[in-house]
Design an enzyme around this catalytic site. Structure first.
Site, PDB file in Angstrom:
ATOM      1  N   ASN A  88      -5.548 -49.060  14.750  1.00 27.70           N
ATOM      2  CA  ASN A  88      -4.418 -48.913  13.832  1.00 27.70           C
ATOM      3  C   ASN A  88      -3.146 -49.495  14.446  1.00 27.70           C
ATOM      4  OD1 ASN A  88      -6.094 -47.424  12.071  1.00 27.70           O
ATOM      5  ND2 ASN A  88      -5.731 -45.556  13.248  1.00 27.70           N
ATOM      6  N   GLN A  95      -1.199 -45.415  12.616  1.00 29.41           N
ATOM      7  CA  GLN A  95      -1.054 -45.287  14.077  1.00 29.41           C
ATOM      8  C   GLN A  95      -0.146 -44.100  14.390  1.00 29.41           C
ATOM      9  OE1 GLN A  95       0.620 -48.694  16.147  1.00 29.41           O
ATOM     10  NE2 GLN A  95      -0.066 -47.947  18.137  1.00 29.41           N
ATOM     11  N   HIS A 101      -4.438 -48.854  21.262  1.00 30.25           N
ATOM     12  CA  HIS A 101      -5.723 -48.239  21.608  1.00 30.25           C
ATOM     13  C   HIS A 101      -6.769 -48.660  20.589  1.00 30.25           C
ATOM     14  CE1 HIS A 101      -3.308 -45.407  19.231  1.00 30.25           C
ATOM     15  NE2 HIS A 101      -4.442 -45.036  18.659  1.00 30.25           N
ATOM     16  N   HIS A 103     -10.198 -47.425  18.916  1.00 27.11           N
ATOM     17  CA  HIS A 103     -11.120 -46.294  18.724  1.00 27.11           C
ATOM     18  C   HIS A 103     -12.552 -46.811  18.749  1.00 27.11           C
ATOM     19  CE1 HIS A 103      -8.204 -43.256  17.053  1.00 27.11           C
ATOM     20  NE2 HIS A 103      -7.525 -44.343  16.746  1.00 27.11           N
TER      21      HIS A 103
HETATM   22  P1  AMP Z   1      -4.103 -43.315  16.069  1.00 25.35           P
HETATM   23  O1  AMP Z   1      -3.945 -42.455  14.857  1.00 25.35           O
HETATM   24  O2  AMP Z   1      -4.907 -44.551  15.846  1.00 25.35           O
HETATM   25  O3  AMP Z   1      -2.765 -43.597  16.747  1.00 25.35           O
HETATM   26  O4  AMP Z   1      -4.977 -42.458  17.066  1.00 25.35           O
HETATM   27  C1  AMP Z   1      -4.470 -41.612  18.017  1.00 25.35           C
HETATM   28  C2  AMP Z   1      -5.657 -40.832  18.565  1.00 25.35           C
HETATM   29  O5  AMP Z   1      -5.294 -40.298  19.815  1.00 25.35           O
HETATM   30  C3  AMP Z   1      -6.090 -39.646  17.699  1.00 25.35           C
HETATM   31  O6  AMP Z   1      -7.470 -39.813  17.371  1.00 25.35           O
HETATM   32  C4  AMP Z   1      -5.849 -38.439  18.586  1.00 25.35           C
HETATM   33  O7  AMP Z   1      -6.835 -37.456  18.428  1.00 25.35           O
HETATM   34  C5  AMP Z   1      -5.884 -39.032  19.971  1.00 25.35           C
HETATM   35  N1  AMP Z   1      -5.078 -38.359  20.982  1.00 25.35           N
HETATM   36  C6  AMP Z   1      -3.780 -38.025  20.895  1.00 25.35           C
HETATM   37  N2  AMP Z   1      -3.362 -37.456  22.065  1.00 25.35           N
HETATM   38  C7  AMP Z   1      -4.433 -37.471  22.884  1.00 25.35           C
HETATM   39  C8  AMP Z   1      -4.663 -37.036  24.219  1.00 25.35           C
HETATM   40  N3  AMP Z   1      -3.700 -36.466  24.950  1.00 25.35           N
HETATM   41  N4  AMP Z   1      -5.883 -37.213  24.759  1.00 25.35           N
HETATM   42  C9  AMP Z   1      -6.879 -37.790  24.024  1.00 25.35           C
HETATM   43  N5  AMP Z   1      -6.730 -38.227  22.773  1.00 25.35           N
HETATM   44  C10 AMP Z   1      -5.531 -38.060  22.196  1.00 25.35           C
END
Ligand code: AMP
Ligand code: ZN
Length: 136
Positions: A88, A95, A101, A103
Site C-alpha cells: 500500500n 497505508q 513495506h 505484505h
Molecule cells: P499498511 O496498512 O499497509 O500500512 O500495513 C501496516 C501493517 O503493519 C498492518 O498489517 C499492521 O498490523 C502492521 N503493524 C503495525 N505495527 C506493527 C508492529 N509494531 N509490529 C508488526 N506489525 C505491525
C-alpha cells in the site's frame, strides 16, 4: 537514513524487538502483529522510504527476489496453498505505517480472508482514454 519516530525504522534496525523471520544488510522481515493469516509477514527495508515513490532503485530491485525466496520458504514450511503480495502506498491506498513495506500473506483453503476489489465496467472509450493518458 533512518527517520526519527518511525516505528518501522526502529523495528528494522533492531531498536524495537520483533518476530524476525529473515534479516540481511538491506532488509528485516517480521511477522505482522495483526496477521491476516498464519505467517503474514512484512518485508521492511532498513533504510527509511515513505513508500514506493521514494524507495531507492537498488532496494526496489532487491525486494522481489527476496519475496520469491520467502515465498518458497512459506510454501514449504507453512504448507500454504497460495500467497498474496500486497503493498500500500499513501493513506488513500490504505497505508497506515509510512515506511515502505511489502505484505506477504500466505493463503490457505479455509482461511476465511478475502482480498478483493469490485471489478469496474468501463466503456471501450474510457479504456482507450486512460491508455492514451498513461502510455509512455
Ligand atoms: P499498511 O496498512 O499497509 O500500512 O500495513 C501496516 C501493517 O503493519 C498492518 O498489517 C499492521 O498490523 C502492521 N503493524 C503495525 N505495527 C506493527 C508492529 N509494531 N509490529 C508488526 N506489525 C505491525
Ligand atoms: Zn522508517
Amino acid at each position: 537514513m533512518k527517520k526519527e519516530n518511525c516505528i518501522f525504522c526502529k523495528i528494522a534496525n533492531g531498536e524495537i524487538p520483533s518476530r524476525t523471520i529473515y534479516e540481511d544488510e538491506t532488509f528485516r522481515v517480521i511477522l505482522d502483529l495483526n496477521p491476516a493469516t498464519r505467517g503474514h509477514a512484512l518485508i521492511l527495508p532498513k533504510e527509511h522510504a515513505d513508500s514506493l515513490y521514494d524507495l531507492p532503485e537498488n532496494t526496489a530491485a532487491a525486494v522481489l527476489p527476496l519475496a520469491k525466496k520467502l515465498a518458497s520458504i512459506m510454501s514449504r514450511k507453512l504448507g500454504c496453498d497460495g500467497l498474496n503480495l500486497i503493498q500500500n502506498n499513501g493513506e488513500t491506498a490504505g497505508q497506515t505505517v509510512p515506511h515502505f513495506h511489502l505484505h506477504m500473506i500466505p493463503r490457505y483453503g479455509n482461511d476465511g480472508q478475502k482480498i478483493s476489489w469490485t471489478p469496474g465496467k468501463p466503456t471501450e472509450k474510457e479504456l482507450d482514454e486512460v491508455r492514451e493518458q498513461l502510455a509512455e
